[in-house]
Design a protein around this motif. Structure first.
Motif, PDB file in Angstrom:
ATOM      1  N   MET A   1      31.443  46.412  33.700  1.00  0.00           N
ATOM      2  CA  MET A   1      32.570  45.549  33.997  1.00  0.00           C
ATOM      3  C   MET A   1      33.748  46.368  34.526  1.00  0.00           C
ATOM      4  SD  MET A   1      33.328  42.387  33.909  1.00  0.00           S
ATOM      5  CE  MET A   1      34.584  41.209  33.702  1.00  0.00           C
ATOM      6  N   LEU A   2      33.949  47.554  33.962  1.00  0.00           N
ATOM      7  CA  LEU A   2      35.044  48.390  34.441  1.00  0.00           C
ATOM      8  C   LEU A   2      34.862  48.772  35.910  1.00  0.00           C
ATOM      9  CD1 LEU A   2      35.765  50.808  31.462  1.00  0.00           C
ATOM     10  CD2 LEU A   2      37.262  49.053  32.377  1.00  0.00           C
ATOM     11  N   ASP A   3      33.637  49.115  36.262  1.00  0.00           N
ATOM     12  CA  ASP A   3      33.379  49.493  37.654  1.00  0.00           C
ATOM     13  C   ASP A   3      33.681  48.340  38.606  1.00  0.00           C
ATOM     14  OD1 ASP A   3      32.586  52.044  36.934  1.00  0.00           O
ATOM     15  OD2 ASP A   3      30.465  51.516  36.868  1.00  0.00           O
ATOM     16  N   ASN A  14      45.033  43.858  44.326  1.00  0.00           N
ATOM     17  CA  ASN A  14      45.578  42.803  43.481  1.00  0.00           C
ATOM     18  C   ASN A  14      46.011  43.383  42.135  1.00  0.00           C
ATOM     19  OD1 ASN A  14      45.568  40.702  41.411  1.00  0.00           O
ATOM     20  ND2 ASN A  14      44.827  39.355  43.033  1.00  0.00           N
ATOM     21  N   ILE A  15      47.294  43.233  41.801  1.00  0.00           N
ATOM     22  CA  ILE A  15      47.833  43.812  40.579  1.00  0.00           C
ATOM     23  C   ILE A  15      47.221  43.170  39.336  1.00  0.00           C
ATOM     24  CG2 ILE A  15      49.855  42.304  40.456  1.00  0.00           C
ATOM     25  CD1 ILE A  15      49.755  46.034  39.551  1.00  0.00           C
ATOM     26  N   ASP A  16      46.892  41.885  39.387  1.00  0.00           N
ATOM     27  CA  ASP A  16      46.262  41.230  38.238  1.00  0.00           C
ATOM     28  C   ASP A  16      44.900  41.853  37.930  1.00  0.00           C
ATOM     29  OD1 ASP A  16      48.343  39.450  37.710  1.00  0.00           O
ATOM     30  OD2 ASP A  16      47.595  38.023  39.212  1.00  0.00           O
ATOM     31  N   THR A  17      44.176  42.225  38.963  1.00  0.00           N
ATOM     32  CA  THR A  17      42.881  42.876  38.768  1.00  0.00           C
ATOM     33  C   THR A  17      43.073  44.246  38.132  1.00  0.00           C
ATOM     34  OG1 THR A  17      42.040  41.734  40.729  1.00  0.00           O
ATOM     35  CG2 THR A  17      40.741  43.572  39.906  1.00  0.00           C
ATOM     36  N   LYS A  22      42.905  47.756  33.225  1.00  0.00           N
ATOM     37  CA  LYS A  22      43.557  48.548  32.192  1.00  0.00           C
ATOM     38  C   LYS A  22      43.323  47.954  30.804  1.00  0.00           C
ATOM     39  CE  LYS A  22      45.476  51.831  32.779  1.00  0.00           C
ATOM     40  NZ  LYS A  22      44.919  53.206  32.801  1.00  0.00           N
ATOM     41  N   GLU A  23      43.326  46.640  30.704  1.00  0.00           N
ATOM     42  CA  GLU A  23      43.074  45.981  29.416  1.00  0.00           C
ATOM     43  C   GLU A  23      41.651  46.237  28.947  1.00  0.00           C
ATOM     44  OE1 GLU A  23      43.054  41.520  27.457  1.00  0.00           O
ATOM     45  OE2 GLU A  23      44.153  41.856  29.320  1.00  0.00           O
ATOM     46  N   LEU A  24      40.692  46.114  29.852  1.00  0.00           N
ATOM     47  CA  LEU A  24      39.296  46.371  29.501  1.00  0.00           C
ATOM     48  C   LEU A  24      39.102  47.834  29.111  1.00  0.00           C
ATOM     49  CD1 LEU A  24      37.517  44.336  32.316  1.00  0.00           C
ATOM     50  CD2 LEU A  24      37.631  43.751  29.879  1.00  0.00           C
ATOM     51  N   GLU A  25      39.758  48.727  29.823  1.00  0.00           N
ATOM     52  CA  GLU A  25      39.674  50.151  29.533  1.00  0.00           C
ATOM     53  C   GLU A  25      40.229  50.446  28.133  1.00  0.00           C
ATOM     54  OE1 GLU A  25      40.507  53.869  32.379  1.00  0.00           O
ATOM     55  OE2 GLU A  25      42.326  52.791  31.799  1.00  0.00           O
TER      56      GLU A  25
END
Length: 47
Positions: A1-3, A14-17, A22-25
């Motif tokens: 998912m991070l990749d 896109n800043i939301d992406t 960063k949240e997933l990380e």
């Protein structure tokens, strides 16, 4: 998912992406930290 989220961000900017990435990380790191702490406690139990 991070990749996937990183590739999507790098292609779109896109800043939301990026924020999702960063949240997933952060969540992944917290999970690794929790697992490490659990393993440490199993190796060195407190009596």
């Amino acid at each position: 998912m991070l990749d996937f989220t990183w590739k999507l961000f790098s292609q779109t900017g896109n800043i939301d992406t990026y924020l999702l990435f960063k949240e997933l990380e952060r969540e992944k790191q917290e999970k690794l930290d929790d697992e490490e702490q659990t393993l440490t406690q199993a190796d060195y139990p407190v009596f």
